[in-house]
Motif scaffolding. Sequence first.
Motif, mmCIF file in Angstrom:
data_model
loop_
_atom_site.group_PDB
_atom_site.id
_atom_site.type_symbol
_atom_site.label_atom_id
_atom_site.label_comp_id
_atom_site.label_asym_id
_atom_site.label_seq_id
_atom_site.Cartn_x
_atom_site.Cartn_y
_atom_site.Cartn_z
ATOM 1 N N LEU A 166 -3.399 -9.772 -6.939
ATOM 2 C CA LEU A 166 -4.290 -8.744 -6.406
ATOM 3 C C LEU A 166 -5.526 -8.617 -7.293
ATOM 4 O O LEU A 166 -6.662 -8.535 -6.796
ATOM 5 C CB LEU A 166 -3.540 -7.412 -6.323
ATOM 6 N N ASP A 167 -5.321 -8.645 -8.609
ATOM 7 C CA ASP A 167 -6.428 -8.535 -9.550
ATOM 8 C C ASP A 167 -7.379 -9.733 -9.444
ATOM 9 O O ASP A 167 -8.596 -9.585 -9.617
ATOM 10 C CB ASP A 167 -5.903 -8.438 -10.992
ATOM 11 N N LYS A 176 4.108 -0.150 -2.463
ATOM 12 C CA LYS A 176 3.638 -0.325 -3.825
ATOM 13 C C LYS A 176 3.649 -1.801 -4.184
ATOM 14 O O LYS A 176 4.589 -2.518 -3.874
ATOM 15 C CB LYS A 176 4.533 0.461 -4.784
ATOM 16 N N THR A 177 2.597 -2.257 -4.838
ATOM 17 C CA THR A 177 2.488 -3.672 -5.188
ATOM 18 C C THR A 177 3.514 -4.027 -6.269
ATOM 19 O O THR A 177 3.523 -3.425 -7.340
ATOM 20 C CB THR A 177 1.082 -3.996 -5.716
ATOM 21 N N PRO A 178 4.392 -5.000 -5.998
ATOM 22 C CA PRO A 178 5.350 -5.439 -7.014
ATOM 23 C C PRO A 178 4.617 -5.979 -8.237
ATOM 24 O O PRO A 178 3.521 -6.539 -8.134
ATOM 25 C CB PRO A 178 6.134 -6.553 -6.300
ATOM 26 N N ILE A 210 -4.964 -12.076 -3.084
ATOM 27 C CA ILE A 210 -4.425 -11.305 -1.969
ATOM 28 C C ILE A 210 -5.138 -9.958 -1.935
ATOM 29 O O ILE A 210 -5.677 -9.501 -2.955
ATOM 30 C CB ILE A 210 -2.897 -11.104 -2.076
ATOM 31 N N ASP A 211 -5.149 -9.348 -0.753
ATOM 32 C CA ASP A 211 -5.809 -8.051 -0.607
ATOM 33 C C ASP A 211 -4.818 -6.898 -0.590
ATOM 34 O O ASP A 211 -5.203 -5.741 -0.779
ATOM 35 C CB ASP A 211 -6.624 -8.027 0.694
ATOM 36 N N GLY A 212 -3.554 -7.192 -0.332
ATOM 37 C CA GLY A 212 -2.553 -6.142 -0.296
ATOM 38 C C GLY A 212 -1.199 -6.696 0.079
ATOM 39 O O GLY A 212 -1.072 -7.833 0.545
ATOM 40 N N VAL A 213 -0.161 -5.878 -0.150
ATOM 41 C CA VAL A 213 1.217 -6.263 0.167
ATOM 42 C C VAL A 213 1.719 -5.354 1.276
ATOM 43 O O VAL A 213 1.693 -4.131 1.151
ATOM 44 C CB VAL A 213 2.126 -6.134 -1.075
ATOM 45 N N VAL A 267 1.960 -10.563 2.866
ATOM 46 C CA VAL A 267 0.741 -10.121 2.189
ATOM 47 C C VAL A 267 -0.471 -10.351 3.088
ATOM 48 O O VAL A 267 -0.424 -11.139 4.035
ATOM 49 C CB VAL A 267 0.539 -10.868 0.849
ATOM 50 N N GLN A 268 -1.548 -9.651 2.765
ATOM 51 C CA GLN A 268 -2.809 -9.794 3.487
ATOM 52 C C GLN A 268 -3.801 -10.563 2.638
ATOM 53 O O GLN A 268 -3.960 -10.287 1.443
ATOM 54 C CB GLN A 268 -3.381 -8.413 3.843
#
Length: 281
Positions: free
Chosen positions: A11-12, A2-4, A16-19, A34-35
Amino acid sequence: MKTPKRLQSLLDEGLIDGVSRQLMSGKEAQVFVVQCGGETRCAKVYKEATQRSFRQAVDYTENRKVKNSREARAMAKGSKFGREKQEEAWQSAEVDALYRLAGAGVRVPKPFNFFEGVLLMELVMDADGSAAPRLNDVQFTPQQAWAHHATLVQEVVRMLCAGIVHGDLSEFNILLAADGPVIIDLPQAVDAAGNNHAKRMLLRDVENLRNFFGQFAPDLLRSDFGHEIWALFERGTLTPDARLTGRFVHQNRPVDLRGVMREIDDARDEDSARRLRMQQQ
């Protein structure tokens, strides 16, 4: 995972594309893997001042410049606004130091972005492609200890030539990457020329390196690179490729008692002023 909450804005914004996972949680920040556009990086999320155990000691923040006079006055008064600005300055100090040192050829994680209290930077990896370990988690042969110590002393020299002293350098904030040691954690970095405590901090940084690697190569414990480096710096003859010997002859001079008493009086006055500010708050 889950994204902190603190990473959701990145992310918004598409930074970044994901954690992937949490890498570590320390006294001043949490670090996540992160990606970003097909690359794996890390995101350092600074903790708020009320959640951190590391004090922003006056020794570290001495002579740090604030361009906005209103912010400077607020920080001096210790108001809520001033504390917020001091926190921002504390975080940006690491960002500024990373860019400056990377440009000087010092082996630090490459910074990519700093957004809303989150620093995006290179994920330092070992030879297997995993997150690189800290030095304190690795055992060395005497030959390896000599080699890594020499590398890091040279990095300290490059940092000093760039005008920066780490201020908290030890085996706990150096990673062992596939291509050698990488220095991390720089929010407490100080201006070598503008901070009166810079010499003491540099000597402590070098002593920490000596004591750690001296466990594996005892002959290192007889070296004195710190005083040699600072003497060259004071004379203006220190260069990034300076050839060091690890030997230094200390000059025995009469103690300046008046100077010592002035330092004591200044420290007493500073403490009294600090206590007065606290009472007024």
